[in-house]
Design a protein around this motif. Structure first.
Motif, short mmCIF file in Angstrom:
data_model
loop_
_atom_site.label_atom_id
_atom_site.label_comp_id
_atom_site.label_asym_id
_atom_site.label_seq_id
_atom_site.Cartn_x
_atom_site.Cartn_y
_atom_site.Cartn_z
N ASN A 17 0.87 -1.11 0.02
CA ASN A 17 0.03 -0.05 -0.03
C ASN A 17 0.80 1.24 -0.02
N TYR A 18 0.82 2.12 -0.92
CA TYR A 18 1.71 3.04 -1.43
C TYR A 18 1.26 4.28 -0.35
N LYS A 19 0.13 4.24 0.25
CA LYS A 19 -0.45 5.25 1.21
C LYS A 19 0.63 5.14 2.61
N ILE A 20 0.94 3.86 2.74
CA ILE A 20 1.75 3.58 3.93
C ILE A 20 3.18 4.30 3.59
N LEU A 24 4.52 7.28 6.17
CA LEU A 24 5.81 7.19 6.87
C LEU A 24 6.73 8.20 6.78
N ARG A 25 6.92 8.56 5.38
CA ARG A 25 7.81 9.39 5.14
C ARG A 25 7.32 10.71 5.69
N ARG A 26 6.13 11.07 5.57
CA ARG A 26 5.61 12.25 5.98
C ARG A 26 5.89 12.48 7.52
N ARG A 27 5.39 11.47 8.38
CA ARG A 27 5.55 11.11 9.69
C ARG A 27 7.16 11.45 10.25
N GLU A 28 8.01 10.80 9.32
CA GLU A 28 9.29 10.78 9.95
C GLU A 28 10.14 10.74 8.51
N PRO A 29 10.61 12.17 8.19
CA PRO A 29 11.16 12.27 6.82
C PRO A 29 12.64 11.79 6.65
N SER A 30 13.11 11.34 7.79
CA SER A 30 14.53 10.61 7.58
C SER A 30 14.43 9.40 7.37
N GLN A 89 -2.52 -7.18 6.09
CA GLN A 89 -3.42 -6.48 4.99
C GLN A 89 -4.69 -5.82 5.84
N ASP A 90 -4.95 -6.31 7.11
CA ASP A 90 -5.87 -6.02 7.55
C ASP A 90 -5.83 -4.76 8.59
N LEU A 91 -4.39 -4.67 8.74
CA LEU A 91 -3.92 -3.38 9.69
C LEU A 91 -4.41 -2.16 8.93
N ASP A 92 -5.10 -1.25 9.75
CA ASP A 92 -5.21 0.19 8.85
C ASP A 92 -4.07 0.93 8.91
N ILE A 93 -4.05 1.99 7.94
CA ILE A 93 -2.83 2.48 7.65
C ILE A 93 -2.17 3.39 8.53
N GLY A 94 -2.95 3.99 9.57
CA GLY A 94 -2.17 4.56 10.63
C GLY A 94 -1.51 3.73 11.35
N ALA A 95 -2.09 2.59 11.84
CA ALA A 95 -1.48 1.75 12.66
C ALA A 95 0.01 1.00 11.99
N ALA A 96 -0.11 0.84 10.66
CA ALA A 96 0.86 0.21 9.82
C ALA A 96 1.99 1.21 10.07
N ILE A 97 1.62 2.43 9.63
CA ILE A 97 2.72 3.51 9.60
C ILE A 97 3.46 3.64 11.16
N GLU A 98 2.76 3.63 12.27
CA GLU A 98 2.94 3.71 13.67
C GLU A 98 4.05 2.59 13.92
N ASP A 99 3.46 1.21 13.44
CA ASP A 99 4.48 0.24 13.82
C ASP A 99 5.84 0.11 12.81
N LEU A 100 5.70 0.58 11.68
CA LEU A 100 6.98 0.52 11.07
C LEU A 100 7.91 1.85 11.63
N LEU A 101 7.33 2.77 11.99
CA LEU A 101 8.11 3.83 12.53
C LEU A 101 8.80 3.50 13.93
N LEU A 102 8.10 2.68 14.35
CA LEU A 102 8.70 1.95 15.79
C LEU A 102 9.82 1.36 15.48
N ILE A 103 9.52 0.06 14.46
CA ILE A 103 10.78 -0.75 14.17
C ILE A 103 11.84 0.22 13.59
N TRP A 104 11.72 1.23 13.01
CA TRP A 104 12.68 1.99 12.51
C TRP A 104 13.64 2.75 13.58
#
Length: 121
Positions: A17-20, A24-30, A89-104
């Motif tokens: 999903n491109y929106k993720i 994520l880039r918008r949330r954390e530009p680095s 795929q069932d995870l909403d976009i906001g949650a996916a962004i937060e989880d990937l940010l946490l991993i990062w």
């Protein structure tokens, strides 16, 4: 010798999903997160996608829980991989962004080498 903390860098596969990616880039530009198009993996078979991600030292991020983990296991028999993260795929976009940010934020690239991770954990 000083060791620099290396954040994981991500590569989305073609079905991700491109929106993720954008969110994520918008949330954390680095965060370094290439879309499928930017990474040149559109219309590529899965093993080739894994190879391209590995060549650029990126953790592949995919929704494909059915076939990608098997391709990943086979790929690793002959080559090293920077890692694979399967995002539900069932995870909403906001949650996916937060989880990937946490991993990062909380892991280093080397922790992902040869590893298969799942989001949500």
């Amino acid at each position: 010798s000083h060791t620099e903390c290396m954040r994981p860098r991500f590569q989305a596969d073609a079905d991700f999903n491109y929106k993720i990616v954008v969110g994520l880039r918008r949330r954390e530009p680095s965060v370094d997160f290439l879309s499928a198009h930017e990474g040149g993996v559109v219309n590529m078979p899965d093993p080739e996608v894994l190879r391209i991600a590995a060549q650029s030292g990126r953790v592949l991020v995919s929704h494909d829980r059915k076939t990608m983990p098997g391709h990943f296991a086979r790929f690793r028999q002959t080559q090293s991989s920077p890692g694979l993260i399967i995002v539900s795929q069932d995870l909403d976009i906001g949650a996916a962004i937060e989880d990937l940010l946490l991993i990062w934020l909380s892991t280093e690239a080397e922790e992902w080498v040869e590893q298969l991770g799942f989001v949500p954990v």
